[in-house]
Write a protein that holds these residues in place. Sequence first.
Motif, mmCIF file in Angstrom:
data_model
loop_
_atom_site.group_PDB
_atom_site.id
_atom_site.type_symbol
_atom_site.label_atom_id
_atom_site.label_comp_id
_atom_site.label_asym_id
_atom_site.label_seq_id
_atom_site.Cartn_x
_atom_site.Cartn_y
_atom_site.Cartn_z
ATOM 1 N N LYS A 1 -0.280 -5.580 1.886
ATOM 2 C CA LYS A 1 -1.390 -5.776 0.953
ATOM 3 C C LYS A 1 -1.549 -4.550 0.061
ATOM 4 O O LYS A 1 -1.757 -4.677 -1.148
ATOM 5 C CB LYS A 1 -2.671 -6.033 1.736
ATOM 6 N N GLU A 2 -1.459 -3.390 0.685
ATOM 7 C CA GLU A 2 -1.585 -2.155 -0.111
ATOM 8 C C GLU A 2 -0.531 -2.102 -1.202
ATOM 9 O O GLU A 2 -0.824 -1.829 -2.370
ATOM 10 C CB GLU A 2 -1.400 -0.938 0.805
ATOM 11 N N ASN A 3 0.687 -2.393 -0.800
ATOM 12 C CA ASN A 3 1.782 -2.330 -1.764
ATOM 13 C C ASN A 3 1.600 -3.336 -2.880
ATOM 14 O O ASN A 3 1.949 -3.073 -4.025
ATOM 15 C CB ASN A 3 3.113 -2.587 -1.057
ATOM 16 N N ARG A 4 1.038 -4.496 -2.508
ATOM 17 C CA ARG A 4 0.839 -5.525 -3.523
ATOM 18 C C ARG A 4 -0.129 -5.036 -4.596
ATOM 19 O O ARG A 4 0.083 -5.231 -5.791
ATOM 20 C CB ARG A 4 0.313 -6.794 -2.849
ATOM 21 N N ILE A 5 -1.186 -4.368 -4.151
ATOM 22 C CA ILE A 5 -2.173 -3.875 -5.117
ATOM 23 C C ILE A 5 -1.531 -2.855 -6.045
ATOM 24 O O ILE A 5 -1.712 -2.899 -7.271
ATOM 25 C CB ILE A 5 -3.370 -3.251 -4.366
ATOM 26 N N VAL A 6 -0.739 -1.954 -5.449
ATOM 27 C CA VAL A 6 -0.097 -0.915 -6.264
ATOM 28 C C VAL A 6 0.822 -1.546 -7.296
ATOM 29 O O VAL A 6 0.805 -1.195 -8.483
ATOM 30 C CB VAL A 6 0.703 0.033 -5.347
ATOM 31 N N ARG B 1 -12.460 -1.039 -16.175
ATOM 32 C CA ARG B 1 -11.772 -0.035 -15.372
ATOM 33 C C ARG B 1 -12.087 1.379 -15.885
ATOM 34 O O ARG B 1 -12.365 2.281 -15.118
ATOM 35 C CB ARG B 1 -10.258 -0.253 -15.445
ATOM 36 N N LYS C 1 0.715 -4.508 -8.510
ATOM 37 C CA LYS C 1 -0.060 -5.228 -9.506
ATOM 38 C C LYS C 1 -0.533 -4.277 -10.599
ATOM 39 O O LYS C 1 -0.416 -4.574 -11.799
ATOM 40 C CB LYS C 1 -1.262 -5.865 -8.819
ATOM 41 N N LEU C 2 -1.051 -3.145 -10.178
ATOM 42 C CA LEU C 2 -1.551 -2.186 -11.153
ATOM 43 C C LEU C 2 -0.422 -1.670 -12.039
ATOM 44 O O LEU C 2 -0.584 -1.540 -13.255
ATOM 45 C CB LEU C 2 -2.231 -1.020 -10.429
ATOM 46 N N LEU D 1 -9.394 2.728 -5.470
ATOM 47 C CA LEU D 1 -8.100 2.767 -6.165
ATOM 48 C C LEU D 1 -8.365 2.670 -7.662
ATOM 49 O O LEU D 1 -9.169 1.854 -8.092
ATOM 50 C CB LEU D 1 -7.226 1.601 -5.721
ATOM 51 N N ARG E 1 0.474 -4.322 -14.497
ATOM 52 C CA ARG E 1 -0.532 -4.487 -15.542
ATOM 53 C C ARG E 1 -0.405 -3.386 -16.587
ATOM 54 O O ARG E 1 -0.470 -3.644 -17.787
ATOM 55 C CB ARG E 1 -1.927 -4.468 -14.920
ATOM 56 N N CYS F 1 -1.953 4.688 -9.061
ATOM 57 C CA CYS F 1 -3.078 4.639 -8.156
ATOM 58 C C CYS F 1 -3.138 5.967 -7.436
ATOM 59 O O CYS F 1 -2.166 6.401 -6.842
ATOM 60 C CB CYS F 1 -2.910 3.499 -7.184
#
Lengths: 531, 414
Positions: free
Chosen positions: B136-141, B17, B143-144, B31, B147, B45
């Motif tokens: 889906k967008e919210n899921r990625i955010v 990353r 997740k980040l 992102l 993490r 993000c």
Amino acid sequence: MCSLLRKHLHWNLPKLVSARQTSIYTQRLLSVVTPDIIVPRKMKGRFASEEQKRIISEFVIKSNSSINDWGALKSSVLSIERGYINEKNINGCILEICSQQKRLDLVKSFMKYVKQCSQSKPNIALELLYIRSCYKSRYELTDDDQYEIQTNCQSLFKNNLHLLNSVLLEGIVMGICCTTLWRDSLKFIKESKIEGDVTLNTFVSVILRAFEEGEIDLGWTTVQNMFNLHRIIPLEIIAAWFNLCEKNINCSHRRVLEFLRDNEYIIRDNLAELIRSKLKQSGIKTTTTMIYHNSGKCKNCNQVLEHAEVTNSDFKILQERFLSNVMIGKNIFNNSSPQELNDFKDFIEITAPYDVVVDGLNLAYAYRGKIGDHSLTKIVMKNFIEKKLKVLLIGRKHLVKILGKEFDFIKQNAHIFFTNDLSKDDPFVLYAAMYSGIDTQILTRDLMRGHKYLLGDAAVKSIFQKWLQKHRLRLRIRAGDKVIIKEPITYLQATQESANGIWHMPYQEFKEPGSWSKPDSSPDKWMCIKM
Amino acid sequence: MLISRWSLRIFSKLAFRNKSLVEGSKCPYLLKLFEPVTSASRYYCIKLEGPSDTLNYQSNTPKPFDDIDYDSITGGDEETLSKLKRLILEIDLLYESGEQVPSHLRVDQWQNLLQLSSRSSRMKHLKYLFLIEKKKENRIVRKLEKRAERIERYENEPKNNHIEYGLLRNSMFHRIYEKQMNSLYNYRLCEAMLYGQDILIDCSYDGHMSLKEQTNCAKQLLLMWSYNRTHKDPFNIIFCNVDKESTVFKGLSKTIPTIDDPTFPLNYTKKNYLDLYPREKLVYLTPHCNEELKEYNHDDVYIIGAMVDKMKVEPLSLAKAKRDKIRMAKLPLDLYLDWKQGTKNLTINQMIMIMADLKIDNNWVSALKHIPKRKILDVDGYQRGLVGSNHKISAKRIRDDFRRNSVYNLLIKK
């Protein structure tokens, strides 16, 4: 090791924690832990986009001059990151809100700004939105604006003729209706080749303009076209017509009533109120009234209403449509089976015509509990048989169990057909009544609305409604197990004119969703109009 | 010092990353993980600077959809091309006026939209797609964010020089991988194929369902299959009347890419059920008939229709069984349960759950526990228990109370 540990704990615990301390400790555990800092709500999704919209509308309401800092507005809206408005659709959103507030000056200045920024023509969608917002405040347009819109609309129509859809057409027609060339709109509608898909607003804008210009015939033919397609009459149209009536002596209020009479359309509460108030202004007396069911007389003026007529040719159409659409439908196995249907057809051919067809299961279940034992069917059948009527009883096979002892009496005096337990019996009742002739009556409480829907066409539906209303017998059970068979409603349930110029107009009341409707599908209220 | 495989993976990803952060200034829409440990900002993000400049000059007015693959959507057909162009114009207009429209559509989504006939249904479908996109967008955010949180926690943990125990660290147990569980389940399924009971799924209702129902049906089939393999005595499920081009089966094979592998334990056939078994043995399970299933008969082969009817309920399975002259049965729901609301049609996976449990001990009370609780009148509605006992009277009272209360509620609302 383990035992050692336990021992250790056991020995040390009383020493370490005194009685008072433990009590405090448990209290703290039980109390609800309130966070010290209240976390602000996350700016995302619907919340964020509402915030964005709020910023725009505040800006629009506040601004007075025509010179605005649109760039600043845009950047302030886009600073909220996770809303639905982004760089791609922000132009449209701002235009939409400007037109909602009816600020034509702002709309114009924003369009100028967009043109400046892009140094080329704005895309179709934005242009359409501009035209729509101009239409909303169409009385404030200057001649230059009108000319601009006119050229815009014509070029839009020419360039996009091959991919016109109803929304684009709506925008173009709205635009052209603002200008003096509004008659072209009919040409546009005709050339677009999507006549079956024209939206309601398209028609409304043409009609309103036609009534404003005093084009009576053009307006009413368009109203008829619109009604054929959408089966609805918007309030604005009638209001516009009444406005025209005030100016022009040639136009009369009768036209609206005549339209309702010809189309047999039952209007809603709000439209009826509008008609009432407008008629009052021009000095025509209206009263709310009711109609006596058995005689068809108006309570107010004692006039007898017209009879509902079902002609033989109409009835034939209904018969054919019923067999193909309802009885057989997509798949005969859904309702019945081919074997059963053929048996039933043969049975009817031999035994028809009947005077009354009785829906046995409906009779047994719909009035359940009103009469002590299950003797209702017997009482009703006896009633018919004493009048020397030929009766057909239709039910499912398990009806025999319900009837019990009375079955023998019915068996001797009436015709009986039982369908399979897995078949639907209502279509059989209707089929039998229809095929034994136009005078056969039905005894059921069911309004058969589901079967009416399956007929498809609006014209056939209205034939069915009239036929059912004319032939459906109902029961009324009084105290002491007295059963009265009520005669069907014979008068026409639509707007009509009597011989001496008195109009009767039915209308539906506004209903809360989920509330009960009348059990006989007749209109809620009537208006008696003395011309 | 031992570091488990998981933490290694995280660190390697982090390194990647960071590298991409340096390189990525060329690709603007990526992102990014933005210095997770040190930064105090809420969102990790961000979009790189660049598109914000376009606000002021806007070289060409932006169009919502600029990367449409016309050829693969239409397949070179002129008529669909003009239809597609109309559709694009319509969606553009919706997008410009701030409606909830997804910013990107895939080829198959375009094709689905083309099949819808009315404008309102298209709008509904677009909103549905929009919500999925946002999810889906919210899921990625999220997740980040998670993490970054996790990495922070690892860094702040007190270090010791000895072996570290715990979750994601060293452990005395051997890790059981998913592959091992899979092989166990598949072994069970294979055993059921050899010696177990058969059950048929009739997949011939594709034409009677709308698009949403079809995708729903595919999902239910997947759930059914996966529940069956975890059951202690699974069925041998046979999908019959399968059309490989149908949406349902396509949806199923999309989630199970290895469905055509010879070793994969799923049977499907083009044949009708009448070709597979003698007519006397078959029993169609349909909610529209009058016969009730008394007990599970191991000699019979039961058929479940793969159909979802959310919009309009037609007795299609009844008609089919009537035409084919096979026996029909419905579950004895009224006998054992007090129904509260909703239709008495159950989903396909619930049917399999009930049948699988019923097969073991013929106990309806325990088998019918798989029906969702919201559909049942009482909290203890499952335990109406034996037929003919005194419970029946109380059940009637409960139902009357429920009705009376609902009438009161209506009145209060008014």
